[in-house]
Motif scaffolding. Structure first.
Motif: not given
Ligand code: PMP
Ligand code: GLU
Length: 404
Positions: A5-11, A139-141
């Motif tokens: 399992f790998a989390r997204s970069a955002a998470l 949101c990457g901000a």
């Protein structure tokens, strides 16, 4: 390729809500047999939802209002929200300037998803509610904190705001009454912030007014779009029924703002949830349109508890605590105890250690200040019965005096 399992970069940029995590830990300890646990960690009223609101939900079910609602909210609730903004805040929003979501939390998330790009900055006065920086990062901000001090009543200062604004600033988030400090922005403080914002037309303002009705000063409540009407075309006024009507579990929040922003938030919501529960929306309409005695009664009850809790906290040697003007939190300091050890030899290096040991040894759950961007403090929710509050303060006193 690994199937791990790998989390997204955002998470991976966010962590769980600290307020929810500590409350869950208190629940787990209780389930595991620690019946003595007292939870002053979650921020929610301890009252039941008013009867007429529950009846409106039952009536909505009986009437078959159980299908997908319009994404932005059922018309009866949007009209009730428009009437509420006019009645309480002197703000006149058209129906297309209002959106209803599954809690103020989703309103804020939608606004951020709808507007933020990687590299954008969001100005957040500290201490702050835990979710603002986390949603910003999702949101990457980048969250940019504007520090406040106990000496300034934890209110953001105009010069500090001015100095923090850059060409990348997209939003300023204001939260009054504040979670966790309880600080309330009065008309003059809002006007002074408005002066700064006028010089920076690219900055939009999100005011989180969820504790609007829980205010213990004589001044009437003020929100920015009302004090500075010329800024209303870049202000999102966020509110909800969770705190005012003891409806945290119903999950209904709302906002008023410029139509293009509201439309963009609606687009996000159409893909994320499709909107708030239809049944809960009819209940929320009954809360906003019905008798408002519950609001003044709960305010009076919280005020009494605030006064007692602040006195009890201040009576503990080493604890300092300002009197909060709003919300239902006390935000005392624990710096005096950092560096000391518990009876079993654990050294308390940080506020997080302090609250962890307080929970494990004394059975009192509170939230560490660093979760709110204010290390050296801790948040006590006084939305609990007076008996629980008295016992929790007694244990806190005992715990503090046991530290060496
Ligand atoms: N803003 C603040 C400052 C809060 O304390 C809370 C409470 N969780 C929320 C927003 C979210 O409220 P809601 O239950 O409407 O999602
Ligand atoms: N706002 C509440 C609190 O601060 C509820 C928990 C949460 O949503 O973070 O405790």
């Amino acid at each position: 390729m690994s199937n791990a399992f790998a989390r997204s970069a955002a998470l991976s940029r966010i962590s769980p809500s600290a307020t929810i995590a500590i409350t869950q830990k208190a629940r787990d300890l209780r389930a595991a047999g620690r019946k003595d646990i007292l939870s002053l960690s979650i921020g929610e009223p301890d009252f039941d939802t008013p009867g007429h609101v529950c009846e409106a939900a039952c009536a909505a079910i009986a009437a078959g209002s159980t299908r997908y609602p319009p994404v932005s909210g059922v018309p009866v609730l949007k009209e009730a929200v428009a009437a509420k903004f006019a009645r309480d805040n002197g703000l006149h929003y058209a129906v297309n300037q209002i959106v209803v979501s599954a809690g103020a939390k989703q309103v804020i998330a939608n606004a951020m998803i709808a507007t933020l790009n990687a590299g954008d900055e969001v100005l957040i006065p500290a201490p702050y509610w835990v979710s603002y920086p986390q949603l910003t990062q999702l949101c990457g901000a980048t969250p940019v904190f504007v520090s406040t001090s106990a000496a300034d009543g934890f209110l953001p200062q105009p010069e500090a705001l001015d100095a923090a604004i850059t060409p990348k600033t997209r939003w300023l988030i204001l939260n009054s009454p504040n979670n966790p400090s309880g600080a309330v922005l009065d008309r003059a403080s809002i006007a002074a912030l408005g002066e700064v914002l006028r010089r920076h037309p690219h900055v939009w303002i999100l005011t989180d007014d969820i504790y609007e009705h829980l205010i213990y000063t004589d001044d009437p409540y003020r929100t920015l779009a009302q004090v500075c009407p010329d800024l209303a075309d870049r202000t999102l006024t966020v509110n909800g029924v969770s705190k005012a009507y003891a409806m945290t579990g119903w999950r209904v929040g709302f906002a008023g703002g410029p139509a293009p922003l509201i439309k963009a938030m609606e687009l996000v919501q159409s893909q994320l949830t499709g909107g708030a529960s239809s049944i809960a929306q009819f209940a929320a309409a009954a809360a906003l349109n019905g008798p408002q005695d519950f609001v003044s009664e709960s305010r009076a009850s919280f005020r009494t508890r605030r006064d007692k809790v602040i006195d009890a906290l201040r009576a503990i040697p080493g604890i300092e605590c300002a009197t909060p003007d709003g919300a239902f939190y006390a935000f005392p300091s624990c710096t005096e105890f950092l560096g000391r050890s518990t009876a079993n030899g654990t050294v308390l290096h940080t506020d997080e250690h302090f609250v962890r040991e307080l929970l494990e040894t004394a059975g009192v759950a509170v939230v560490h200040g660093s979760a709110f961007g204010s290390p050296g403090q801790f948040r006590v929710s006084y939305a609990a019965s007076q008996d629980v509050l008295d016992e929790a303060c007694r244990r806190l006193q005992q715990f503090c005096s046991s530290l060496r």
